[in-house]
Design an enzyme around this catalytic site. Structure first.
Site, PDB file in Angstrom:
ATOM      1  N   TYR A 127       0.844  -1.193   0.000  1.00  0.00           N
ATOM      2  CA  TYR A 127       0.000   0.000   0.000  1.00  0.00           C
ATOM      3  C   TYR A 127       0.879   1.243   0.000  1.00  0.00           C
ATOM      4  O   TYR A 127       1.819   1.349   0.803  1.00  0.00           O
ATOM      5  CB  TYR A 127      -0.918  -0.019   1.220  1.00  0.00           C
ATOM      6  CG  TYR A 127      -1.907   1.113   1.235  1.00  0.00           C
ATOM      7  CD1 TYR A 127      -2.940   1.161   0.309  1.00  0.00           C
ATOM      8  CD2 TYR A 127      -1.800   2.151   2.150  1.00  0.00           C
ATOM      9  CE1 TYR A 127      -3.845   2.209   0.304  1.00  0.00           C
ATOM     10  CE2 TYR A 127      -2.697   3.201   2.156  1.00  0.00           C
ATOM     11  CZ  TYR A 127      -3.719   3.225   1.222  1.00  0.00           C
ATOM     12  OH  TYR A 127      -4.597   4.266   1.216  1.00  0.00           O
ATOM     13  N   LYS A 130     -12.355  -2.066   5.179  1.00  0.00           N
ATOM     14  CA  LYS A 130     -12.540  -3.021   4.093  1.00  0.00           C
ATOM     15  C   LYS A 130     -13.505  -4.132   4.510  1.00  0.00           C
ATOM     16  O   LYS A 130     -14.676  -3.893   4.751  1.00  0.00           O
ATOM     17  CB  LYS A 130     -11.188  -3.572   3.663  1.00  0.00           C
ATOM     18  CG  LYS A 130     -10.101  -2.514   3.449  1.00  0.00           C
ATOM     19  CD  LYS A 130     -10.444  -1.509   2.376  1.00  0.00           C
ATOM     20  CE  LYS A 130      -9.244  -0.685   1.932  1.00  0.00           C
ATOM     21  NZ  LYS A 130      -8.667   0.200   2.962  1.00  0.00           N
TER      22      LYS A 130
END
Length: 348
Positions: free
Chosen positions: A98, A190
């Site tokens: 990320y 998420k």
């Protein structure tokens, strides 16, 4: 030893009280009544909140360790690093994970005297960077390429603190603390919340004293209402994820049979599938042709979504690389929608 759905559905609920709801509503308040001596009583929201405490208790049921919640996944990552890395230390972090972790490492920790070693999510590359390391930050599977590491082997072979971003796999399918990691970090934005509507993150560890002090001092606080929504959503997390993973497996199988598609990746952890189309133009035409699949960033929501990751310029991926997050739609409908999008490429 209850099953995952039972644990998730009951995690963090208070003892039954006649006439009270199963999950009490969010406690909305900045100051609380605080007369006389302070003692252990919480008098201000930054010090603690019953809504956080319930959600942390619930997540602790899944992680098997103490949990501290933060305002977002990146707030959790920042807290994990700030409480473990000091000037003169050596930080190993993924160059292909990320982008936020790279930004923190390069732009904030390196200028303050931390030696930063950014390496690929590859076991040999990580091991080459381990000598002298103080902290090792892993992301497995990696985002977006879905590369997987042997967390247990790396943790066993280093004296450094090991932190794992476990967002893609999640605590039900990869218990990184049991594998030897010191910190388990996740963006609960998420899969754990799953409705694409709130930001929240957490760190799980055996000792969270420094993390709680950091949250209090910096004010990296989750909102009580958002935390309550996250707790409410946790009950359906195992059910949603099971359906999403079934869809991901079926999608990966179908994609491997299509001549337009290359480099199909699905490690069986989480519900993200990655694949590559021949060009950026073909990838965008595919996404535009899909009717069910939403073109959007992020992943883990109950709606299937996808994006061409190279559009951000932050990942070393092909121009036609697609990160595809499977939702809970009927498998047949989802596959038909993807086939329709791919068929458009054939007809051009």
């Amino acid at each position: 030893m209850r099953g995952p759905s039972t644990r998730a559905a009951h995690a963090g609920l208070p003892d039954p009280v006649q006439g009270e709801p199963f999950l009490p509503g969010p406690v909305l308040g900045a100051p609380f009544h605080l007369a006389g001596e302070v003692g252990d009583v919480v008098g201000y929201n930054r010090d603690g909140n019953p809504t956080w405490a319930r959600y942390e208790e619930a997540l602790a049921e899944l992680e098997g360790a103490d949990v501290v919640v933060f305002a977002s996944g990146m707030a959790a990552v920042h807290a994990a690093l700030e409480t473990t890395v000091r000037p003169g230390d050596v930080l190993v972090a993924p160059v292909d994970g990320y982008p936020g972790i790279r930004g923190l490492a390069r732009d904030h920790f390196a200028p303050r005297g931390v030696e930063v070693r950014l390496v690929a999510t590859d076991e040999a590359a990580v091991r080459d960077a381990l000598p002298g390391a103080t902290a090792v930050f892993l992301e497995s599977p990696s985002n977006p390429a879905l590369n997987v590491l042997d967390v247990a082997a790396i943790a066993r072979d280093t004296d450094a603190l090991v932190a794992v971003d476990n967002t893609l796999a999640g605590p039900l399918h990869q218990d990184v603390l049991a594998l030897g990691a010191d910190l388990s970090i996740a963006s609960a934005t998420k899969y754990l919340t799953g409705h694409s509507d709130i930001n929240i993150g957490y760190v799980a560890a055996r000792d969270t004293t420094k993390l709680r002090e950091w949250r209090e001092l910096t004010g990296a606080l989750p909102g009580p209402f958002e935390t309550w929504l996250a707790h409410r959503s946790l009950a359906t997390y195992p059910l949603r994820l099971a359906r999403q993973m079934d869809n991901a497996e079926s999608l990966a199988e179908m994609l491997r049979e299509r001549s337009e598609v290359g480099d199909v990746r699905y490690p069986g952890l989480g519900a993200v599938v990655a694949f590559t189309l021949a060009s950026a133009e073909m990838a965008q035409r595919f996404l535009a042709a899909c009717e069910i699949v939403i073109e959007a960033t992020s992943f883990g929501g109950l709606h299937s979504s996808a994006e061409r990751r190279a559009r951000w310029g932050t990942d070393d991926v092909a121009e036609g690389f697609i990160r595809f997050s499977c939702g809970i739609e009927d498998t047949a409908d989802l596959l038909a929608d993807v086939r329709r999008g791919l068929d458009v490429l054939r007809s051009a």
